[in-house]
Design an enzyme around this catalytic site. Structure first.
Site, PDB file in Angstrom:
ATOM      1  N   HIS A 294      10.354  -8.424  -5.844  1.00  0.00           N
ATOM      2  CA  HIS A 294      10.844  -7.719  -7.044  1.00  0.00           C
ATOM      3  C   HIS A 294      12.272  -8.134  -7.399  1.00  0.00           C
ATOM      4  O   HIS A 294      13.069  -7.323  -7.882  1.00  0.00           O
ATOM      5  CB  HIS A 294      10.781  -6.192  -6.861  1.00  0.00           C
ATOM      6  CG  HIS A 294       9.397  -5.655  -6.690  1.00  0.00           C
ATOM      7  ND1 HIS A 294       8.651  -5.153  -7.727  1.00  0.00           N
ATOM      8  CD2 HIS A 294       8.606  -5.549  -5.592  1.00  0.00           C
ATOM      9  CE1 HIS A 294       7.469  -4.752  -7.272  1.00  0.00           C
ATOM     10  NE2 HIS A 294       7.423  -4.990  -5.989  1.00  0.00           N
TER      11      HIS A 294
ATOM     12  N   ASN B  94       4.150   0.729  -9.235  1.00  0.00           N
ATOM     13  CA  ASN B  94       3.799  -0.525  -9.908  1.00  0.00           C
ATOM     14  C   ASN B  94       3.021  -0.229 -11.177  1.00  0.00           C
ATOM     15  O   ASN B  94       2.634   0.918 -11.416  1.00  0.00           O
ATOM     16  CB  ASN B  94       2.914  -1.379  -8.989  1.00  0.00           C
ATOM     17  CG  ASN B  94       3.716  -2.148  -7.939  1.00  0.00           C
ATOM     18  OD1 ASN B  94       4.925  -2.335  -8.077  1.00  0.00           O
ATOM     19  ND2 ASN B  94       3.041  -2.594  -6.913  1.00  0.00           N
TER      20      ASN B  94
ATOM     21  N   TYR C 113      12.610   0.114   2.891  1.00  0.00           N
ATOM     22  CA  TYR C 113      13.515   0.059   1.734  1.00  0.00           C
ATOM     23  C   TYR C 113      14.968   0.312   2.111  1.00  0.00           C
ATOM     24  O   TYR C 113      15.870  -0.344   1.602  1.00  0.00           O
ATOM     25  CB  TYR C 113      13.039   1.024   0.639  1.00  0.00           C
ATOM     26  CG  TYR C 113      11.779   0.526  -0.043  1.00  0.00           C
ATOM     27  CD1 TYR C 113      10.592   0.407   0.671  1.00  0.00           C
ATOM     28  CD2 TYR C 113      11.770   0.146  -1.370  1.00  0.00           C
ATOM     29  CE1 TYR C 113       9.436  -0.066   0.076  1.00  0.00           C
ATOM     30  CE2 TYR C 113      10.614  -0.321  -1.983  1.00  0.00           C
ATOM     31  CZ  TYR C 113       9.451  -0.425  -1.249  1.00  0.00           C
ATOM     32  OH  TYR C 113       8.321  -0.906  -1.840  1.00  0.00           O
TER      33      TYR C 113
END
Ligand code: HDE
Length: 714
Positions: free
Chosen positions: A92, A165, A379
């Site tokens: 991304h 998404n 993350y």
């Protein structure tokens, strides 16, 4: 689509209001304001605050001599420059962001105690980042890829990140496979090709060996992977989450974002051309929409499954390669999101924003989806190398509006001056502060959902995750004939780029043949492979034969042609009245009209006046538009008929199934191009023609033209 819901003020209006409900929105805006640097009227200084007299010349030993190490001004400047780049995101990396707000439609107390979902008066600021997955930061916007749809809600109970998404499923079921999948889809390691796409051996090698990817690959080969605009995509939380109410009652939910602009895609030929004509096509589209006041809107909804119904489906709710068909569990609308402000600085906001699915607030919780569980770790971990340490939550775009006092201290880039002597808990030195907040409805401390677990520690995939083909089949069989053909072409294109024949054959025979024999046979024929036999896997099939909600054709949105881009082709001799007529007609529908000339210079109208143009037909080719108008004016029409550029523009728009409206006198031009009138190729500019044009743009493409368009070269 949204029923009558209260209209929220724009952020700019919010900033001026004083009600306590808006205090946090104001606080977020203020916190960004505090770090904004406006150099207007300011002296140029070093980082230490010294005013600079000469920013043109390095300090040297003589005008033609060597540079001196003592030049702290030059050294400071170059040193900073040397370190301007930070690592891009592992996946991304290419993205674009926007600010906006979220507003709940009402009190959803029966479902969740999350504060931002209780009050239609409450405005929760959001920051959204859309992205592609495969390509690096500088890659093209229109590649065939999944789009990230990450939303940070700055709620007054802490940040909630919905990191989703534009497709509702994923390629793998377990987080431990993510590095393998990403290594396979990324550019190949020996030559770093291809940039931005999946049409290469390693991707197809992996997915043809991993049948759990079949459903998601189907989505990736569908038109969803080439959105017309970031404004025209659905968003999905993908995993099943939990919402929990004040009584502690939990429901399983799937999050959905439904765009009011409808769900629309590019054609593959357009996507490929745009990758060259405008690498920034999608970020520009979003930026311009917001700048011109066409604020895109999405409705946030959830599919709700009571805990008691967890095992009611023919798939496992914890399996991220499965959807809950909307026909089985409809989407309940919760609120709306409006994007209404572009960032001031790409790096500070869009690049430094750090999302994490683990950022939740009381009233929301996770499930045991093994992909989600792995994401909860990844993350925060990745930001430590990307943003240089564990204090990335202090970067303005990441700061919550809720206070965040705790005893975490020091580390790289610490911006907070913690007062007091006790950085531990319990303490008696600083009065015991900061203290825990009890869980429960009155106090609101976060409490994890108390799920009972009684199990062996084991590395195993649940058998209930074993059906990889039923929903892939449901997806294909829910598509319109046109969408199915696009999917067949996409598989054929991508596999056609695969060098190793055994990989192509494996995908066709061991994956596609288990999904749908028509699909497998068509792809095999296009690749010159033998006709496949029926797949060897016994596919049990879905509860439903079709799910109409999966077809984009059923998502036209409810804002008409608002924000759609219409090109008006002009040349010397154009009838100014005709241009004005179309301008008014399109403005009435809030579409964006751009006048294109043979060059960027103004053209002369039939009555001898100058008409400014917005761009040349070469500078803004037809692939950037949703529809085309050719106004009246005999001389102008003749000029267009003699211009290769204009003819190519029109033929290409025709081939891409766009609405084209010609003034009645344009008949000779239409005939000369060898085109025939249809539902979207219209002659005349009376109200009937205007209405027909608007309707054709609203439908996005003139699908009925597909067969005729095949024969047109462009
Ligand atoms: Fe991500 N993903 N992901 N992902 N993902 C990242 O986090 C990861 C997955 C998604 O605009 C990374 O900050 C793992 C599913 C979006 O900043 C990283 C797994 C979904 C974004 C990461 C997944 C997503 C990311 C890279 C499998 C849809 C961009 C940089 C267990 C629900 C967010 C970063 C933005 C970004 C890990 C799978 C969506 C490496 C380990 C499924 C939209 O941490």
């Amino acid at each position: 689509m949204p029923s009558k819901k209260p209209d929220a003020p724009r952020n700019s209006e919010v900033a001026g209001t004083q009600t306590p409900d808006r205090a946090n929105t104001n606080a977020k805006l203020q916190s960004l304001e505090d770090v904004r640097s406006d150099a207007t009227g300011q002296a140029l200084r070093t980082n230490q605050g010294v005013r600079i007299a000469d920013n043109q010349n390095t300090l040297k030993a003589g005008a033609r001599g060597p540079s001196l190490l003592e030049d702290f001004i030059m050294r400071e400047k170059i040193t900073h420059f040397d370190h301007e780049r930070i690592p891009e995101r592992i996946v991304h990396a290419r993205g674009t962001g926007a600010h906006g707000y979220f507003q709940s439609y009402g009190k959803h107390a029966e479902l969740t105690k999350a504060g931002f979902l209780q009050d239609p008066e409450k405005i929760t600021p959001v920051f959204v980042r859309f992205s592609t997955v495969q390509g690096p930061r500088g890659s093209g916007d229109t590649v065939r890829d999944v789009r990230g749809f990450a939303v940070k809600f700055y709620t007054d109970e802490g940040n909630f990140d919905l990191v989703g998404n534009n497709m509702p499923v994923f390629f793998i079921q377990d987080a431990i496979k993510f590095p393998d999948f990403v290594h396979a889809v990324k550019p190949e390691p020996h030559n770093e090709m291809p940039t931005g796409g999946s049409a290469h051996d390693t991707f197809w090698d992996f997915v043809s060996l991993v049948p759990e990817s079949a459903h998601m690959v189907m989505w990736a080969m569908s038109d969803r992977a080439i959105p017309r605009s970031l404004r025209m995509m659905e968003g999905f939380g993908v995993h099943t989450f939990r919402l929990i109410n004040a009584e502690g009652v939990a429901s399983f939910v799937k999050f959905h974002w439904k765009p009011r602009q409808g769900v629309h895609s590019l054609l593959w030929d357009e996507a490929q051309k745009l990758a060259g004509k405008d690498t920034d096509f999608q970020r520009r589209d979003l930026w311009e929409a917001i700048e011109t006041g066409d604020y895109p809107e999405w409705e946030l909804g959830v599919q709700i499954v009571p805990e008691a119904d967890e095992h009611k489906f023919d798939f496992d709710l914890l399996d991220p390669t499965k959807i809950i068909p909307e026909e089985l569990v409809p989407v309940t609308p919760l609120g709306k999101m409006v994007l209404n402000r572009n960032p001031d600085n790409f790096f500070a906001e869009t690049e430094q924003v750090a999302f994490c699915p683990g950022h939740i607030v009381p009233g929301i919780d996770f499930t045991n989806d093994p992909l989600l569980q792995g994401r909860l770790f990844s993350y925060t971990d990745t930001q430590i190398s990307r943003l240089g340490g564990p204090n990335f939550h202090q970067i303005p775009i990441n700061r919550p509006v809720a206070p965040n006092h705790n005893n975490q201290r020091d580390a790289m880039h610490q911006h907070v001056l913690h007062k007091g002597r006790a950085s531990y808990e319990p303490n008696s030195i600083d009065g015991g502060w900061p203290k825990e907040t009890p869980a429960g409805p009155e106090d609101g401390g976060f409490e994890s959902y108390q799920e009972r677990i009684d199990a062996h520690k084991i590395r195993q995939r649940s058998e209930s995750f074993g059906d990889h083909f039923s929903q892939a089949r449901l997806f294909f069989q829910s598509m319109s004939e046109t969408e199915q053909q696009h999917i067949i072409k996409a598989y054929s294109f991508e596999l056609g780029k695969v060098e190793r024949e055994h990989i192509r054959a494996r995908e066709v025979n061991e994956i596609l043949a288990n999904i749908d024999l028509k699909l497998a046979a068509a792809v095999a024929a296009n690749l010159g492979l033998p006709a496949p036999k029926a797949g060897s896997v016994k596919v049990k099939g879905s509860q439903l034969k079709q799910s109409p909600a999966l077809s984009q054709m059923n998502h036209l949105g409810d804002v008409g042609i608002k924000g759609r881009k219409i090109a008006v082709l002009v040349a010397d001799g154009v009838d100014a009245g005709s241009v004005d007529h179309w301008r008014k007609a399109l403005e009435a529908h809030s579409a964006r009209m751009l006048v294109l000339g043979p060059t960027s210079a103004p053209v002369k109208t039939a009555d001898g006046k100058a008409l400014a143009v917005d761009a040349s037909m070469e500078g803004m080719p037809s692939v950037m538009f949703d529809g085309v108008i050719v106004p009246g004016g005999k001389k102008a029409l003749e000029a267009l008929a003699g211009s290769g550029l204009a003819k190519h523009f029109l033929l290409e728009a025709y081939k891409h199934l766009k609405a084209i409206g010609f003034a009645a006198e344009g008949k000779a031009l239409v005939d000369g191009l060898g085109l025939k009138a249809d539902k979207g190729l219209l002659l005349g500019d009376d109200q009937k023609a205007v209405d027909a044009f608007v309707k054709a743009v609203e439908g996005h493409r003139v699908w009925e033209r597909e067969a005729a368009a095949e024969a047109v070269p462009a």
